[in-house]
Design an enzyme around this catalytic site. Structure first.
Site, PDB file in Angstrom:
ATOM      1  N   GLY A 326      -2.656  -1.156   6.026  1.00 51.40           N
ATOM      2  CA  GLY A 326      -2.526  -0.952   4.590  1.00 51.40           C
ATOM      3  C   GLY A 326      -1.192  -1.503   4.100  1.00 51.40           C
ATOM      4  N   SER A 327      -0.642  -0.815   3.131  1.00 48.26           N
ATOM      5  CA  SER A 327       0.541  -1.354   2.458  1.00 48.26           C
ATOM      6  C   SER A 327       1.763  -1.448   3.359  1.00 48.26           C
ATOM      7  CB  SER A 327       0.894  -0.484   1.251  1.00 48.26           C
ATOM      8  OG  SER A 327      -0.194  -0.505   0.351  1.00 48.26           O
TER       9      SER A 327
END
Lengths: 648, 379
Positions: A326-327
């Site tokens: 993810g981020s």
């Protein structure tokens, strides 16, 4: 009847003659016997002596004491405890049923156990001792010992068996030992004779398994005399074996205990690395299980409870689990872009809330858009559109090269089981795996840590450690073997520009220390302990256009197994980094809400070397933190004896 | 010469007979029996009350019986030999119908506290009767077929009964014991040659018949023969006993492992260690020297008997001593031959040494007859 003298003489002569003949035959027979005896007893004596010895002298192995496993400070985390057991020998017991009934009055048996023992006694040779009960407590054991005169054929024995004083805290790292199986033996070409001992315990998983040869030690032998039924008559001599060597890990048992307690019943993983040598200070997977159950022989229902649990307590999520980062992966994309020179740290990208790529829209998590973002702001607010743009400019090959430089897609050789390699995808990989060309959309997805890219919590911790130091830190779990330090060299530089690294670090600082940062709620107010981090939320499902049109459903409204994974990577203190921490909470929702607070608590715990003062937390959160802290089940503060140092 | 012709005056009478007992023979018997006590104590692991002490009691009783029998004039014994034979035969038949079964064979008869093995009695009675028969028979008729057939029948009837029990060992001893008396009496060697030739032919025929339609003995009997010829073919089954006995003998070496130090017997690897296989324990603990010493003791007993027989001018006495001592010789030869692997295993105990109920007493009674013949010999 009267006999003539002539007959008398003739009779005597005849008998005399025949007697001579008979005597000759008898002498010949005796000579044959004497020759035969000489042949057996003098000529063949050596050979028969050997056979007689083989008959009566047997060599039994003495199992060595298994090496201890210690934590960083020398505290025992896998020791040996004395195992009190009682055995019964049918031949000596006479009426075994009567004796067993008497034992049952002294020792608590599980229902059905006594019938198993009866069956085993009936099955085995009457001269062999059969274990009636083991792992007795001292009271039960002494009760049996005191009543020995009334218990014929019963022997009380003391052996050693593995004990994990911190049970669940180290279950995934240490693994456990169990009786050697036929399958274990089939894997070895030249098995140690020790392994032939029935119920001999060997490492099955984790450090116990990887350091099996070190921990096992060398068997001693004793020569015993046995009779024709195999009963031991006396001991003729013994050669002591060598106990196994101790293995000292880099883990801090208090921190490990804290982290395990902090993760609680979440399905989560946490890794804490020391930035000096890459020492793994804590590596926890939750929920955990008690490895002592496996040593004792886990029952069917207990085992099913572990395998049926949807939080998978048996899986080691720290190294086996591979999650879309993810981020948190935006750190990689940012660094790759800076190094590639496709963007400067102060250049801005406009975020309208989405990026149009052909007829496909790539959305930012913030529907309204972030407006103009520079790199630090893009990290601070985790703007997706910025990274769609930057990733396109950089290209997948450079991104995945940087990912590998940070440890994603690289297998770290810790002595743990089933270590995942993760995945840093590139064009070649997709072509060879799926036989499909890499698409630009794949690059966009990868840029924000979705799509094909996978990282384990360990790799995420290595990534933040490498960003924090700029050095190629490699995690290590073993500090010393057999009392000898494992040498470690200072990690070489990654060869990345300090200016670029500082930009990324600044971005991470702002994530958790500025108001607009995604983890501002998890800030530390003690400025010597400032934490720099990056949140991540990785989708475990695809959000369809239709769903998006209806409005994305909040995680709280989804069933647990469809919620997003929450991630957080961090290092601290910001000014002079000492540790790196990664957290993954499976289906925990958002990284800022579910993962970052855990990371902050762990960071403080690690940096303070114990529970931090509440003053390290923002004023408004202190009451809540204190309440939460009281809920945790931690080791008592000065408990240094819990390790069971006994080696016996 | 019948007892009527004895010069009674030259025969010692009353208590003076004690001076005329063949004392060297009695002492040798006691020496061999003492070896037995020693070994029985060893195989019981130093607990004499198990085997050694009962054996001593029996030996004392047996020695007393020997003297009593020895003091009774030999002509009395000759006169009752036919009775003894018939009595033994009756007991053998009784065993056939009422006997208890021990070790898979019908051998015993319970007479109050006494467990009597009639085949033991028969061994003596047969020799007695045959000696009396040849004493009576005109020397010129000895080899006439009809006068050969009668003693042959006297031998074969009890042999057949014993064989039916089944007890091959005793059957062979009966045959051989009777054969010795016939041989000494001067029966033509042609008869013996013919019998030996027939036996050889039978053995040959049995082996030839193996695997054919007319196979003469059962498969398991063949396997027993195989085991005898090569014990290693069946090391855990029937060959086990022989193999372990060989190991015990061989590991004794020249001088043995020392008294009570024999691992084979102490650790129960030896079968029947206190009965048929007791010689292996002796050989293991006292080595070749010990085994040969016992053999020499037996040889001396045999020698004294032969000397006594040779010096005895009474035909009955002479034949009786030769016959009984020949049976005794067969006893220890078959036992030692069996444990050393020279012969197949045919349960025969080692005389005077093996632990055995009435066998020892009956054997000493036989020596009582030998003493009687010695004391009352014509002078």
């Amino acid at each position: 009847m009267r006999r003539s003298p002539k007959d008398q003489v003739e009779s005597e002569r005849r008998i005399g003659r025949r007697a001579m003949l008979l005597g000759t035959v008898q002498a010949a027979a005796i000579a044959t016997l004497a020759i035969r005896l000489r042949y057996l007893q003098v000529d063949q004596a050596a050979e028969f002596k050997l056979l007689a010895d083989e008959n009566s002298i047997k060599i039994r192995l003495l199992p060595p004491a298994r090496g201890l496993i210690l934590e960083r400070g020398g505290h025992v985390i896998a020791g040996n405890e004395q195992n009190y057991r009682i055995t019964i020998t049918r031949e000596d017991a006479g009426d075994t049923d009567m004796v067993l009934d008497r034992i049952a009055r002294l020792v608590a048996f599980e229902p059905g156990k006594i019938d198993d023992v009866r069956a085993e006694i009936a099955r085995r040779s009457p001269t062999l001792p059969i274990t009636v009960a083991d792992r007795l407590d001292w009271q039960e054991f002494s009760r049996v010992a005191v009543n020995a005169p009334a218990l014929p054929g019963v022997t009380t024995e003391v052996g050693l068996s593995r004990f994990y004083p911190h049970g669940p805290d180290f279950a995934h790292v240490l693994g456990y030992v169990g009786p050697v199986s036929d399958y274990d033996l089939s894997k070895l070409s030249d098995p140690d004779p020790l392994l032939q001992i029935p119920r001999f315990q060997i490492g099955k998983l984790g450090v116990e398994s990887k350091f099996e040869d070190t921990l096992r030690g060398k068997a001693g032998t004793k020569r015993i005399e046995v009779n024709s039924t195999g009963r031991v008559m006396r001991e003729l001599g013994r050669v002591e074996g060598e106990p196994g060597a101790d293995v000292q890990l880099t883990i801090d048992y208090r921190l490990q205990n804290y982290v395990q307690a902090r993760l609680g019943e979440e399905s989560a993983a946490a890794v804490v690395l020391d930035l000096e040598k890459g020492d793994v200070l804590a590596i926890n997977s939750a929920p955990s299980f008690d490895p002592n159950l496996f040593v004792r022989g886990i029952s069917g229902p207990e085992y099913r409870a572990l395998t049926d649990h949807d939080h998978r307590p048996l899986a080691d999520k720290t190294v086996q689990g591979a999650y879309p980062p993810g981020s948190t992966f935006k750190l990689v994309t940012a660094m790759a872009a800076l190094e590639a020179g496709v963007i400067s740290s102060d250049e801005t990208v406009y975020c309208p809330g989405y990026t149009q790529l052909g007829d496909r829209k790539f959305h930012c998590w913030k529907r309204a858009g972030h407006g103009y973002m520079d790199m630090v702001e893009s990290l601070q607010q985790s703007c997706d559109v910025y990274y769609y743009e930057v990733a396109q400019r950089t290209g997948i090959d450079k991104i995945s090269e940087m990912a590998r430089k940070f440890g994603i897609g690289v297998k770290f050789d810790l002595p743990m089981s089933a270590i995942s390699e993760g995945l840093a995808p590139d064009r070649n990989w997709k072509q060879s795996t799926y036989d499909k060309p890499w698409l630009i959309g794949d690059t966009l997805n990868t840029g924000i840590g979705q799509g094909y890219v996978l990282a384990s919590p360990l790799q995420l911790a290595v990534m933040s450690a490498r960003i924090a130091t700029g050095r190629a830190i490699v995690p290590r779990l073993v500090q010393a073997v057999g009392g000898k330090e494992v040498p470690s060299e200072p990690a070489p530089s990654l060869g990345l520009s300090d200016a670029f690294l500082n930009t990324v670090r600044r971005g991470m600082f702002e994530v958790s220390n500025t108001q607009r940062g995604t983890a501002y709620g998890s800030r530390i107010v003690d400025e010597t302990m400032w934490m720099a981090g990056k949140t991540g939320t990785s989708q475990v499902r695809n959000i369809t256009a239709a769903e998006r049109a209806r409005g994305v459903v909040s995680n709280d409204d989804l069933p647990w197994e469809r919620r997003d994974h929450a991630l957080f990577v961090s290092f601290a203190p910001y000014e002079a980094p000492r540790i790196a921490v990664s957290i993954v909470v499976e289906h925990g929702g958002g990284g800022s809400a579910a993962a970052a607070p855990i990371a902050r608590d762990i960071v403080l715990q690690a940096l303070y070397g114990g529970l931090p003062p509440l003053s390290a937390y923002p004023q408004s959160q202190r009451n809540r933190i204190e309440a939460q802290r009281n809920e945790l089940k931690l080791l008592p503060p000065d408990d240094n004896s819990a390790g069971g140092q006994s080696r016996a | 010469m019948s007892y009527l012709e004895y010069n009674v005056k030259t025969v010692p009478s009353g208590i003076r007979k004690i001076l005329y007992v063949n004392w060297p023979l009695a002492i040798l018997l006691a020496a061999v029996a003492s070896v037995g006590f020693l070994m029985l104590n060893s195989v019981s692991g130093g607990r004499p009350e198990i085997w050694a002490e009962p054996q001593m009691e029996r030996f004392a009783f047996g020695m007393a019986a020997m003297l009593v029998i020895g003091f009774i004039p030999i002509w009395f014994w000759r006169s009752i030999s036919a009775l003894a034979y018939l009595g033994s035969l009756a007991l053998l038949l009784a065993v056939e119908f009422f006997g208890s079964i021990g070790m898979g064979a019908q051998r015993w008869i319970e007479l109050g506290p006494l467990r009597l093995q009639p085949s033991e009695l028969m061994k003596i009675a047969l020799v007695m009767l045959l000696a009396a028969y040849y004493d009576w028979l005109d020397i010129k008729r000895v080899s006439r077929p009809l006068w050969v057939l009668l003693p042959a029948a006297l031998i074969l009837v009890p042999t057949a009964l014993v064989l039916k029990q089944p007890d091959l060992g005793t059957a062979i001893l009966l045959m051989a014991g009777g054969g010795i008396v016939m041989f000494l009496a001067g029966v033509s060697l042609w008869y013996f040659g013919t019998v030996i030739a027939l036996v050889v032919a039978l053995v040959f025929g049995v082996f030839e018949s193996r695997g054919t339609d007319w196979q003469l003995i059962e498969d398991y009997q063949f396997r027993r023969i195989d085991t005898f010829l090569d014990p290693s073919t069946d090391p855990l089954g029937a060959g086990y006993n022989i193999t372990q006995a060989h190991i015990a003998l061989g590991s004794g070496g020249w001088a043995g492992k020392g008294y009570m130090q024999g691992t084979q017997s102490r650790l129960n690897f030896l079968p029947e260690k206190h009965t048929d296989f007791i010689f292996t324990t002796l050989a293991e603990e006292f080595g070749f020297v010990g085994a040969m010493s016992l053999l020499v003791l037996y040889l001396l007993i045999l020698g004294f008997c032969i000397a006594s027989a040779a010096a005895n001018r009474d035909r009955f006495s002479s034949l009786l001593i030769y016959g009984l001592s020949g049976t005794f010789f067969l006893f220890f030869m078959v036992n030692m031959g069996m444990v050393t692997g020279l012969m197949p295993v045919v349960g025969v105990p080692l005389p005077l040494v093996s632990y055995g109920g009435t066998a020892m007493i009956i054997l000493l009674c036989a020596f009582g007859l030998i003493q009687s013949a010695h004391i009352h010999r014509p002078r």
